[in-house]
Design a protein around this motif. Structure first.
Motif, PDB file in Angstrom:
ATOM      1  N   PHE A  20      37.000  48.487  28.941  1.00 26.96           N
ATOM      2  CA  PHE A  20      37.501  49.036  30.198  1.00 26.96           C
ATOM      3  C   PHE A  20      38.274  48.015  31.027  1.00 26.96           C
ATOM      4  N   LEU A  21      38.617  46.881  30.421  1.00 32.48           N
ATOM      5  CA  LEU A  21      39.543  45.960  31.073  1.00 32.48           C
ATOM      6  C   LEU A  21      40.864  46.700  31.216  1.00 32.48           C
ATOM      7  N   LYS A  22      41.418  46.711  32.366  1.00 34.32           N
ATOM      8  CA  LYS A  22      42.517  47.619  32.668  1.00 34.32           C
ATOM      9  C   LYS A  22      43.768  47.397  31.833  1.00 34.32           C
ATOM     10  N   ASP A  23      44.156  46.149  31.585  1.00 33.26           N
ATOM     11  CA  ASP A  23      45.381  45.951  30.812  1.00 33.26           C
ATOM     12  C   ASP A  23      45.226  44.927  29.700  1.00 33.26           C
ATOM     13  N   GLY A  24      44.056  44.335  29.580  1.00 34.97           N
ATOM     14  CA  GLY A  24      43.819  43.404  28.495  1.00 34.97           C
ATOM     15  C   GLY A  24      44.400  42.022  28.695  1.00 34.97           C
ATOM     16  N   LYS A  25      45.070  41.773  29.815  1.00 39.08           N
ATOM     17  CA  LYS A  25      45.604  40.441  30.085  1.00 39.08           C
ATOM     18  C   LYS A  25      44.542  39.615  30.797  1.00 39.08           C
ATOM     19  N   VAL A  26      44.069  38.560  30.129  1.00 44.11           N
ATOM     20  CA  VAL A  26      43.067  37.686  30.724  1.00 44.11           C
ATOM     21  C   VAL A  26      43.576  36.252  30.604  1.00 44.11           C
ATOM     22  N   ASN A  27      43.840  35.647  31.736  1.00 44.54           N
ATOM     23  CA  ASN A  27      44.305  34.264  31.780  1.00 44.54           C
ATOM     24  C   ASN A  27      43.119  33.314  31.823  1.00 44.54           C
ATOM     25  N   VAL A  28      43.391  32.025  31.730  1.00 45.33           N
ATOM     26  CA  VAL A  28      42.383  30.987  31.925  1.00 45.33           C
ATOM     27  C   VAL A  28      42.895  30.075  33.025  1.00 45.33           C
TER      28      VAL A  28
END
Length: 138
Positions: A20-28
């Motif tokens: 359910f992550l809205k757009d799948g973009k996860v930065n660090v």
């Protein structure tokens, strides 16, 4: 010497499996001025528990932060806070099913929520939310 995948990369890959992550973009360590997510390591004692035989369990503390639409409307606030509730339940469910980040050279024990998700700060039309977690590993 072969390169071992950093723990933060393993945590990012694990979080990317959250459906359910809205757009799948996860930065660090980076949260741009738009709706997005980031995994931010938090400094702290790397030792979670030390044993008398010299062994120990370690911890990697991190925050999942996001910038979400923020307009003061109750529906928007409920949706944003609801995401963090569902994320916390997703972590708990994964712990029950022994689903953890895949670590190289270490054995994951569990992922814990140290502080529930909350509104951290606001800007013009974006709210910054975060939840504080830790990975316990041996």
């Amino acid at each position: 010497m072969s390169a071992v995948k950093p723990i933060i990369e393993s945590i990012r890959n694990y979080i990317l499996t959250c459906d359910f992550l809205k757009d799948g973009k996860v930065n660090v360590d980076y949260l741009p001025d738009e709706m997005s997510y980031s995994i931010d390591p938090i400094g702290g004692d790397p030792i979670y528990k030390r044993y008398t035989d010299g062994g120990c369990l370690k911890q990697f503390q991190f925050a999942l932060t996001s910038k979400e639409a923020y307009d003061g409307d109750a529906r928007t606030g409920i949706a944003n806070s609801g995401f963090y509730q569902f994320f916390e339940e997703w972590i708990e469910d994964n712990n029950m099913l022994d689903i953890y980040p895949k670590l190289e050279g270490h054995t994951p024990v569990r992922v814990e929520i140290m502080q529930s998700g909350y509104l951290f700060s606001t800007e013009a039309d974006l709210g910054r939310y975060q939840i504080i977690c830790r990975l316990i590993y041996g």
